[in-house]
Structures are given as structure tokens and as C-alpha cells.
Design a protein around this motif. Structure first.
Motif, PDB file in Angstrom:
ATOM      1  N   UNK A  13       0.836  -1.211   0.000  1.00 34.06           N
ATOM      2  CA  UNK A  13       0.000   0.000   0.000  1.00 34.06           C
ATOM      3  C   UNK A  13       0.865   1.252   0.000  1.00 34.06           C
ATOM      4  N   UNK A  14       0.451   2.212  -0.814  1.00 31.49           N
ATOM      5  CA  UNK A  14       1.223   3.434  -0.953  1.00 31.49           C
ATOM      6  C   UNK A  14       2.273   3.362  -2.043  1.00 31.49           C
ATOM      7  N   UNK A  15       2.482   2.201  -2.586  1.00 34.49           N
ATOM      8  CA  UNK A  15       3.490   2.009  -3.617  1.00 34.49           C
ATOM      9  C   UNK A  15       3.017   2.398  -5.007  1.00 34.49           C
ATOM     10  N   UNK A  16       3.916   2.209  -5.977  1.00 33.79           N
ATOM     11  CA  UNK A  16       3.646   2.572  -7.364  1.00 33.79           C
ATOM     12  C   UNK A  16       3.918   1.394  -8.292  1.00 33.79           C
ATOM     13  N   UNK A  17       3.290   1.454  -9.453  1.00 34.60           N
ATOM     14  CA  UNK A  17       3.454   0.411 -10.459  1.00 34.60           C
ATOM     15  C   UNK A  17       3.122   1.026 -11.813  1.00 34.60           C
ATOM     16  N   UNK A  18       3.810   0.585 -12.861  1.00 34.48           N
ATOM     17  CA  UNK A  18       3.445   1.020 -14.204  1.00 34.48           C
ATOM     18  C   UNK A  18       3.090  -0.192 -15.047  1.00 34.48           C
ATOM     19  N   UNK A  84       0.306   5.778  -5.244  1.00 31.72           N
ATOM     20  CA  UNK A  84      -0.488   5.757  -4.001  1.00 31.72           C
ATOM     21  C   UNK A  84      -1.490   4.605  -4.007  1.00 31.72           C
ATOM     22  N   UNK A  85      -1.008   3.441  -4.317  1.00 34.69           N
ATOM     23  CA  UNK A  85      -1.893   2.285  -4.460  1.00 34.69           C
ATOM     24  C   UNK A  85      -2.533   1.883  -3.143  1.00 34.69           C
ATOM     25  N   UNK A  86      -3.767   1.419  -3.248  1.00 33.67           N
ATOM     26  CA  UNK A  86      -4.565   1.005  -2.095  1.00 33.67           C
ATOM     27  C   UNK A  86      -5.019  -0.438  -2.282  1.00 33.67           C
ATOM     28  N   UNK A  87      -5.463  -1.037  -1.195  1.00 30.67           N
ATOM     29  CA  UNK A  87      -5.938  -2.411  -1.262  1.00 30.67           C
ATOM     30  C   UNK A  87      -7.069  -2.577  -2.263  1.00 30.67           C
TER      31      UNK A  87
END
Lengths: 125, 110
Positions: A13-18, A84-87
């Protein structure tokens, strides 16, 4: 005619991905493109759209300000930058092509006739 | 934007016709003719069956037809076949310039 997504992964959580979506077999620059997601066991949810030359974009309220859609027509590739990824972002992410070729019909219809196989994004600690 | 409302399940015997409804509002289904229908088999990507309310993409069987009345769109499958068993989703363009999908309907062939 094919779309192939990649980039899905397990992220905190809170991470980033492309995510990337490689297009082949058609003139990529003639089509609006989209991202749609589907949480495990749930329904389809529209995420974002981008017009054929990348000058206009749209987002679902749930991802606005966190996700950015873009495209590189020279590389025939669509992208989705997710921050800002969330569950609740956990899902299979599909890229999809609009049914309308803008050279033939100069307006998108938000109907998707070509889909990728999907890439799984899991947001968990 | 709330999801469009679809029945959770619809069933029919082989050869019968079934209709799936998709109810929205005057801000989406009722305002625009950009209603689409998708078929999704388990573990597979969705497949476009109908777009712009009633247009069938090339290659889609003419057993599938779409219509709209007011805020409700419908998908009819005639001559139901075993391979039609799948989940079906409607979608509509909205006045917020977004797209909304339906809640999904599981079609069972008895």
C-alpha cells in the motif's frame, strides 16, 4: 490484432506500479484506448481512457489524481502509471481498444472490441 | 457514479430466448446511445457483443440483439445455446464523460 499487458505485480500500500499494453496487428494511432479493471470475483470497472494522439484523457473518480494514462504511438504501447496504491486497487487490469477507427468514424464510442489477457495487480502488505 | 443495475442471474433452456435488463438513469443510459454489452466466460477477457445500443460487431451471432427504452437497455439472446452460459455486463457513457458498467448477470443454460 492483439493487446498484451505486462507489469502487474504484488506491491505494498502506498506504492507505485506502471502497467504496459503492447498493441500489434492494427494501426494503434487510429484508436482511442482504455484501461478496465476487475477485482477478484467482482464486476468490470472502467478506469481510464486516452484519445488517439494522447492529447485528452479521462479517469474514474476512484483513481483520479493517483493514476495516469499515457501512450507512445511510435512504440504502439499504452501505459498506466499507478501511484499511491490502495488495497481496493487489487484487480486484473485489462487494456482495451475502442471499436471505432477514427479515420473511418471520427468519434470514439467507448465500446471495446479488442481486449488484452489482463495483468494482475495485488496491493497488500 | 453507481453501477448500472442488472439482474444477478437469468436462466433458460436450450432454444429459448432470454432478456437481460440494464437500468441506469437519465444521466447515462437514458441520455446516450452509447450502450454496450459484453460476454465474459470464467477466466477470460470480456467479448463485445453489442455496441451503440443495437449494433453487432462482425462475427457476433445474430442471436444476440440489443434495445433501449428510457433508462433501461436490454440484451436478448434467442435460441439459447450451451456456449452462451457466461457473465454478461452492460456499459454506458455518462454525463460526467466517464463510463459505467453494470453489476453483471450470470446466464445459466438449464
Amino acid at each position: 490484432v492483439q493487446l498484451v499487458e505486462s507489469g502487474g505485480d504484488l506491491v505494498q500500500p502506498g506504492g507505485s506500479l506502471r502497467l504496459s499494453c503492447a498493441a500489434s496487428g492494427f494501426t494503434f494511432s487510429n484508436y482511442w484506448m482504455y484501461w478496465v479493471r476487475q477485482a477478484p470475483g467482482k464486476g468490470l470497472v472502467w478506469v481510464s481512457r486516452i484519445n488517439s494522439d494522447g492529447s485528452a484523457t479521462g479517469y474514474a473518480d476512484s483513481v483520479k489524481g493517483r493514476f495516469t494514462i499515457s501512450r507512445d504511438n511510435a512504440k504502439n504501447t499504452l501505459y498506466l502509471q499507478m501511484n499511491s496504491l490502495r488495497g481496493e486497487d487489487t484487480a486484473v487490469y485489462y487494456c482495451a481498444r475502442d471499436v471505432s477507427n477514427i479515420v473511418v468514424v471520427p468519434a470514439a464510442t467507448d465500446a471495446f472490441d479488442v481486449w488484452g489477457q489482463g495483468t494482475m495487480v495485488t496491493v497488500s502488505s | 457514479q453507481s453501477a448500472l443495475t442488472q439482474p444477478a442471474s437469468v436462466s433458460g433452456s436450450p432454444g429459448q430466448s432470454i432478456t437481460i435488463s440494464c437500468t441506469g438513469t437519465s444521466s447515462d443510459v437514458g441520455r446516450y446511445n452509447y450502450v454496450s454489452w459484453y460476454q465474459q466466460h470464467p477466466g477470460k477477457a470480456p467479448k463485445l457483443m453489442i455496441y451503440d445500443v443495437s449494433n453487432r460487431p462482425s462475427g457476433v451471432s445474430n442471436r444476440f440483439s440489443g434495445s433501449k427504452s428510457g433508462n433501461t437497455a436490454s440484451l436478448t439472446i434467442s435460441g439459447l445455446q450451451a456456449e452462451d452460459e457466461a457473465d454478461y455486463y452492460c456499459s454506458s457513457y455518462t454525463s460526467s464523460s466517464t463510463l459505467v458498467f453494470g453489476t453483471g448477470t450470470k446466464v445459466t443454460v438449464l
